[in-house]
Motif scaffolding. Structure first.
Motif, PDB file in Angstrom:
ATOM      1  N   ASP A 200      15.768  46.191  49.990  1.00  0.00           N
ATOM      2  CA  ASP A 200      16.428  47.470  50.264  1.00  0.00           C
ATOM      3  C   ASP A 200      17.797  47.578  49.590  1.00  0.00           C
ATOM      4  O   ASP A 200      18.576  48.490  49.902  1.00  0.00           O
ATOM      5  N   GLY A 201      18.095  46.645  48.696  1.00  0.00           N
ATOM      6  CA  GLY A 201      19.369  46.683  47.972  1.00  0.00           C
ATOM      7  C   GLY A 201      20.557  46.625  48.913  1.00  0.00           C
ATOM      8  O   GLY A 201      20.603  45.810  49.826  1.00  0.00           O
TER       9      GLY A 201
ATOM     10  N   ASN B 247      21.413  49.268  50.751  1.00  0.00           N
ATOM     11  CA  ASN B 247      21.175  50.363  51.691  1.00  0.00           C
ATOM     12  C   ASN B 247      21.139  49.822  53.125  1.00  0.00           C
ATOM     13  O   ASN B 247      20.071  49.555  53.676  1.00  0.00           O
ATOM     14  N   LEU B 248      22.312  49.679  53.741  1.00  0.00           N
ATOM     15  CA  LEU B 248      22.399  49.118  55.086  1.00  0.00           C
ATOM     16  C   LEU B 248      21.750  50.044  56.126  1.00  0.00           C
ATOM     17  O   LEU B 248      21.328  49.584  57.182  1.00  0.00           O
ATOM     18  N   GLY B 249      21.622  51.322  55.809  1.00  0.00           N
ATOM     19  CA  GLY B 249      20.962  52.273  56.691  1.00  0.00           C
ATOM     20  C   GLY B 249      19.478  51.957  56.878  1.00  0.00           C
ATOM     21  O   GLY B 249      18.863  52.391  57.860  1.00  0.00           O
ATOM     22  N   ALA B 250      18.894  51.196  55.954  1.00  0.00           N
ATOM     23  CA  ALA B 250      17.484  50.810  56.068  1.00  0.00           C
ATOM     24  C   ALA B 250      17.253  49.898  57.271  1.00  0.00           C
ATOM     25  O   ALA B 250      16.117  49.720  57.703  1.00  0.00           O
TER      26      ALA B 250
ATOM     27  N   GLU C 193      15.652  44.273  54.414  1.00  0.00           N
ATOM     28  CA  GLU C 193      16.169  43.146  53.643  1.00  0.00           C
ATOM     29  C   GLU C 193      17.264  43.723  52.772  1.00  0.00           C
ATOM     30  O   GLU C 193      16.988  44.522  51.870  1.00  0.00           O
ATOM     31  N   VAL C 194      18.523  43.375  53.068  1.00  0.00           N
ATOM     32  CA  VAL C 194      19.674  43.978  52.399  1.00  0.00           C
ATOM     33  C   VAL C 194      20.653  42.933  51.907  1.00  0.00           C
ATOM     34  O   VAL C 194      20.708  41.818  52.427  1.00  0.00           O
TER      35      VAL C 194
ATOM     36  N   ILE D 215      21.954  37.842  51.106  1.00  0.00           N
ATOM     37  CA  ILE D 215      20.805  38.697  51.339  1.00  0.00           C
ATOM     38  C   ILE D 215      20.213  38.255  52.674  1.00  0.00           C
ATOM     39  O   ILE D 215      19.917  37.075  52.864  1.00  0.00           O
ATOM     40  N   VAL D 216      20.098  39.217  53.586  1.00  0.00           N
ATOM     41  CA  VAL D 216      19.556  38.930  54.914  1.00  0.00           C
ATOM     42  C   VAL D 216      18.325  39.789  55.153  1.00  0.00           C
ATOM     43  O   VAL D 216      18.224  40.910  54.655  1.00  0.00           O
ATOM     44  N   ARG D 217      17.398  39.225  55.915  1.00  0.00           N
ATOM     45  CA  ARG D 217      16.172  39.940  56.297  1.00  0.00           C
ATOM     46  C   ARG D 217      16.185  40.089  57.817  1.00  0.00           C
ATOM     47  O   ARG D 217      16.223  39.083  58.533  1.00  0.00           O
TER      48      ARG D 217
END
Length: 156
Positions: free
Chosen positions: A67-68, A70-73, A80-81, A149-151
């Motif tokens: 999701d790059g 895009n923390l809103g995802a 995954e941001v 990067i966290v999922r």
């Protein structure tokens, strides 16, 4: 009969059959090979390079988050941001943590993973993977000390 023809025939018979026992000498053909450790090349003495293999992923190669940035995802608890210090991940009602967690604030990132301050008042570092209040799983996919990067995934 004279002894010369007998001696010649005996000499010819010995030459044709060989001297010694009747069994052929096959010891060289059937002798098992033996290896002495000192004869084997070692890694330090071997002049030829070792066989190459495809390189394994390292922490220095930064993967791309699904999701790059895009923390809103993450609102639904599934994302995954890529995060950096100062980012805030806001969570919605689909995350069923108890006590409730409305957001995660990234307060630091080490090479081991990000440290989060939670809306519930707790602070935790995601070394590999953590579970938060029985409702959210946070896995560190990558961390380099500046970015991570966290999922995130909901736990039902």
């Amino acid at each position: 009969m004279s002894w010369k023809p007998c001696a010649l025939m005996l000499a010819a018979a010995l030459i044709l059959t060989g001297c010694g026992d009747d069994e052929p000498d096959v010891s060289a053909a059937t002798k098992p090979e033996t290896h002495t450790p000192s004869a084997e090349p070692t890694a330090s003495s071997s002049p030829s390079p070792s066989p190459t293999s495809s390189p394994s992923p390292t922490r220095s190669v930064r993967p791309k988050a699904a999701d790059g940035r895009n923390l809103g995802a993450c609102k639904d608890g599934e994302c995954e941001v890529e995060v950096k210090t100062g980012d805030m991940i806001r969570l919605g009602n689909r995350v069923k943590a108890k006590p409730r967690v409305d957001w995660l604030a990234v307060v630091d990132i080490s090479r081991d993973g990000p440290t989060f301050a939670l809306s519930s008042g707790m602070t935790t570092t995601a070394y590999g993977g953590i579970e938060i209040n029985g409702g959210l799983s946070v896995d560190t996919v990558y961390a380099n000390g500046k970015r991570a990067i966290v999922r995130l995934s909901r736990i039902s």
